[in-house]
Design an enzyme around this catalytic site. Structure first.
Site, mmCIF file in Angstrom:
data_model
loop_
_atom_site.group_PDB
_atom_site.id
_atom_site.type_symbol
_atom_site.label_atom_id
_atom_site.label_comp_id
_atom_site.label_asym_id
_atom_site.label_seq_id
_atom_site.Cartn_x
_atom_site.Cartn_y
_atom_site.Cartn_z
ATOM 1 N N ARG A 1 0.848 -1.192 0.000
ATOM 2 C CA ARG A 1 0.000 0.000 0.000
ATOM 3 C C ARG A 1 0.878 1.234 0.000
ATOM 4 O O ARG A 1 1.569 1.529 0.968
ATOM 5 C CB ARG A 1 -0.925 0.016 1.223
ATOM 6 N N SER B 1 -12.541 -3.032 2.012
ATOM 7 C CA SER B 1 -12.611 -2.307 3.278
ATOM 8 C C SER B 1 -14.066 -2.019 3.626
ATOM 9 O O SER B 1 -14.849 -1.603 2.767
ATOM 10 C CB SER B 1 -11.849 -0.980 3.187
ATOM 11 N N LYS C 1 -3.339 6.496 7.044
ATOM 12 C CA LYS C 1 -4.013 6.890 5.813
ATOM 13 C C LYS C 1 -4.545 8.306 5.958
ATOM 14 O O LYS C 1 -5.131 8.654 6.975
ATOM 15 C CB LYS C 1 -5.170 5.933 5.512
#
Length: 209
Positions: free
Chosen positions: A41, A110, A139
């Site tokens: 990610r 998610s 994030k």
């Protein structure tokens, strides 16, 4: 198709939190410490930078028999012949992703609420992310923490494999484990450790109860 079931720790890359180390160095340390499930990610890198890192990581994970999941980028996951792709609520719908990647690739989605969990199951997702359990700064576009109540719901109401994620650290991971989470995602707690191997061993001692 492989499954996330059976993995205790879901490792996620974050180069900006890795104490100056690149993702390849960090992932190698994760693998050496026994992590069997890793997600790539990266939000800020160019696609070419992501491609080059994933080339190296795909080889590392394949050689080690580790499940390799790529976040967001369906095309990159396909190019790498990754084991899985993880998408969010604002990405392409799971049925569309399935049409693109075929039946052999894991699809994770998610979720942040019971309604989203139910919709994920209906859509054909292979596993769901449950969170963010706690407040997280990893994030930049993350929603508010959903707390342990949503985790409780998934444990009792859904049979789909799931990974608990979001703000999970050494000091609160046992709370998550005790609620029934078997696979738990950690980011900065691992990639930001001075000694990744020792940190993972410590986390596993907590998870062992």
């Amino acid at each position: 198709m492989r499954s996330i079931s059976g993995a205790d720790i879901y490792g996620i890359t974050s180069e900006e939190h890795s104490l100056g180390r690149d993702n390849i160095t960090v992932v190698k340390a994760m693998i050496d410490a026994g992590i069997t499930l890793i997600q790539y990610r990266e939000k800020e890198k160019t696609m070419l930078e992501k491609y080059r890192q994933c080339e190296a990581l795909r080889q590392l994970t394949k050689d080690a028999g580790v499940i390799f999941i790529i976040n967001d980028h369906v095309g990159l996951a396909m190019a790498m012949e990754a084991d899985g792709i993880h998408v969010g609520q604002d990405d392409m719908p799971v049925p569309v992703v399935r049409q693109l990647v075929g039946e052999s690739m894991i699809i994770g989605l998610s979720t942040h609420s019971p309604a989203q969990a139910a919709a994920a199951v209906e859509s054909g997702a292979d596993y769901i992310g449950v969170g963010p359990i706690f407040t997280t700064q990893t994030k930049k576009d993350v929603c508010d923490a959903v707390g342990l109540t949503y985790l409780d719901h998934v444990v009792t109401a859904q049979k789909i494999p799931f990974v608990a994620i979001g703000g999970i650290k050494e000091h609160n991971i046992d709370d998550v484990r005790k609620r029934g989470a078997e696979t738990i995602a950690l980011v900065t707690e691992i990639v930001g450790a001075d000694n990744i191997s020792k940190q993972i061993a410590m986390i596993r001692r907590i998870l062992a109860g």
